[in-house]
Design a protein around this motif. Structure first.
Motif, PDB file in Angstrom:
ATOM      1  N   UNK A   1      37.080 -71.483-168.865  1.00  0.00           N
ATOM      2  CA  UNK A   1      37.032 -71.672-170.310  1.00  0.00           C
ATOM      3  C   UNK A   1      35.856 -70.876-170.857  1.00  0.00           C
ATOM      4  N   UNK A   2      35.913 -70.502-172.128  1.00  0.00           N
ATOM      5  CA  UNK A   2      34.824 -69.718-172.719  1.00  0.00           C
ATOM      6  C   UNK A   2      33.466 -70.393-172.539  1.00  0.00           C
ATOM      7  N   UNK A   3      32.509 -69.655-172.037  1.00  0.00           N
ATOM      8  CA  UNK A   3      31.167 -70.177-171.862  1.00  0.00           C
ATOM      9  C   UNK A   3      30.982 -71.079-170.664  1.00  0.00           C
ATOM     10  N   UNK A   4      32.018 -71.201-169.847  1.00  0.00           N
ATOM     11  CA  UNK A   4      31.928 -72.092-168.685  1.00  0.00           C
ATOM     12  C   UNK A   4      32.121 -71.303-167.390  1.00  0.00           C
ATOM     13  N   UNK A   5      31.687 -71.917-166.295  1.00  0.00           N
ATOM     14  CA  UNK A   5      31.857 -71.310-164.974  1.00  0.00           C
ATOM     15  C   UNK A   5      33.322 -71.375-164.543  1.00  0.00           C
ATOM     16  N   UNK A   6      33.642 -70.507-163.604  1.00  0.00           N
ATOM     17  CA  UNK A   6      34.947 -70.627-162.958  1.00  0.00           C
ATOM     18  C   UNK A   6      35.066 -71.994-162.291  1.00  0.00           C
ATOM     19  N   UNK A   7      36.265 -72.555-162.363  1.00  0.00           N
ATOM     20  CA  UNK A   7      36.513 -73.843-161.720  1.00  0.00           C
ATOM     21  C   UNK A   7      37.773 -73.739-160.870  1.00  0.00           C
ATOM     22  N   UNK A   8      37.631 -73.995-159.593  1.00  0.00           N
ATOM     23  CA  UNK A   8      38.802 -74.024-158.743  1.00  0.00           C
ATOM     24  C   UNK A   8      39.689 -75.194-159.122  1.00  0.00           C
ATOM     25  N   UNK A   9      40.992 -74.969-159.162  1.00  0.00           N
ATOM     26  CA  UNK A   9      41.928 -76.008-159.565  1.00  0.00           C
ATOM     27  C   UNK A   9      42.695 -76.530-158.353  1.00  0.00           C
ATOM     28  N   UNK A  10      43.295 -75.627-157.606  1.00  0.00           N
ATOM     29  CA  UNK A  10      44.105 -76.034-156.455  1.00  0.00           C
ATOM     30  C   UNK A  10      44.221 -74.860-155.498  1.00  0.00           C
TER      31      UNK A  10
ATOM     32  N   UNK B   1      48.483 -82.429-160.960  1.00  0.00           N
ATOM     33  CA  UNK B   1      48.809 -81.030-160.689  1.00  0.00           C
ATOM     34  C   UNK B   1      49.383 -80.892-159.281  1.00  0.00           C
ATOM     35  N   UNK B   2      50.351 -79.987-159.140  1.00  0.00           N
ATOM     36  CA  UNK B   2      50.927 -79.698-157.827  1.00  0.00           C
ATOM     37  C   UNK B   2      51.015 -78.192-157.641  1.00  0.00           C
ATOM     38  N   UNK B   3      50.449 -77.714-156.537  1.00  0.00           N
ATOM     39  CA  UNK B   3      50.549 -76.300-156.191  1.00  0.00           C
ATOM     40  C   UNK B   3      51.634 -76.145-155.135  1.00  0.00           C
ATOM     41  N   UNK B   4      52.402 -75.080-155.257  1.00  0.00           N
ATOM     42  CA  UNK B   4      53.463 -74.844-154.277  1.00  0.00           C
ATOM     43  C   UNK B   4      53.701 -73.347-154.151  1.00  0.00           C
ATOM     44  N   UNK B   5      54.396 -72.979-153.075  1.00  0.00           N
ATOM     45  CA  UNK B   5      54.701 -71.570-152.845  1.00  0.00           C
ATOM     46  C   UNK B   5      56.200 -71.414-152.643  1.00  0.00           C
ATOM     47  N   UNK B   6      56.731 -70.351-153.174  1.00  0.00           N
ATOM     48  CA  UNK B   6      58.145 -70.065-153.002  1.00  0.00           C
ATOM     49  C   UNK B   6      58.484 -69.745-151.558  1.00  0.00           C
ATOM     50  N   UNK B   7      59.756 -69.904-151.208  1.00  0.00           N
ATOM     51  CA  UNK B   7      60.183 -69.748-149.821  1.00  0.00           C
ATOM     52  C   UNK B   7      59.910 -68.356-149.259  1.00  0.00           C
ATOM     53  N   UNK B   8      59.980 -67.349-150.075  1.00  0.00           N
ATOM     54  CA  UNK B   8      59.756 -65.987-149.610  1.00  0.00           C
ATOM     55  C   UNK B   8      58.271 -65.659-149.494  1.00  0.00           C
ATOM     56  N   UNK B   9      57.430 -66.566-149.947  1.00  0.00           N
ATOM     57  CA  UNK B   9      55.991 -66.390-149.815  1.00  0.00           C
ATOM     58  C   UNK B   9      55.358 -65.456-150.814  1.00  0.00           C
TER      59      UNK B   9
END
Length: 126
Positions: free
Chosen positions: A39-48, A66-74
């Motif tokens: 966000x503006x004026x803020x540090x990077x923040x890891x989400x997932x 929040x849910x992180x996922x990857x497609x079958x083909x990678x």
């Protein structure tokens, strides 16, 4: 070097949902993949993060929403975000890192990147 392109951002009201997508130029099986935001004026923040063994880790600020996922083909990475609130407003980036399983976490990820995309804006209004 893997090239990444994000999409799916937008403006939603609090409580809404968004699904971000990240298209990679190659399969990502050998990378620690993840999303971070800034966000503006803020540090990077890891989400997932999505490690090479398929395990996932979430920042406390988004856990359960929040849910992180990857497609079958990678070569596609997703971030499903529910119950959004104004504090989630930021530019969201998809990124790749050369991190092992124990360091492929939202804490280490944003500061050890090999490549990242141009970002997609998420704006949540109250």
């Amino acid at each position: 070097q893997v090239q990444l392109v994000e999409s799916g951002g937008g403006s939603v009201q609090a409580g809404g949902s968004l699904r971000l997508s990240c298209a990679a130029s190659t399969n990502t099986y050998n990378y620690c993949m993840g999303w971070f935001r800034q966000a503006p004026g803020k540090e990077r923040e890891g989400v997932a993060t999505f490690a090479t063994d398929g395990s996932t880790t979430y920042a406390n600020s988004v856990k359960g929403r929040v849910t992180i996922s990857r497609g079958n083909a990678g070569n596609t990475l997703y971030l499903q975000m529910n119950s959004l609130n104004p504090e989630d407003t930021a530019m969201y980036y998809c990124a790749a890192a050369n991190l092992g399983r124990t360091q492929c976490t939202p804490t280490y990820f944003p500061y050890n990147l090999r490549s990242w995309g141009q970002g997609t804006q998420v704006t949540v209004s109250s």
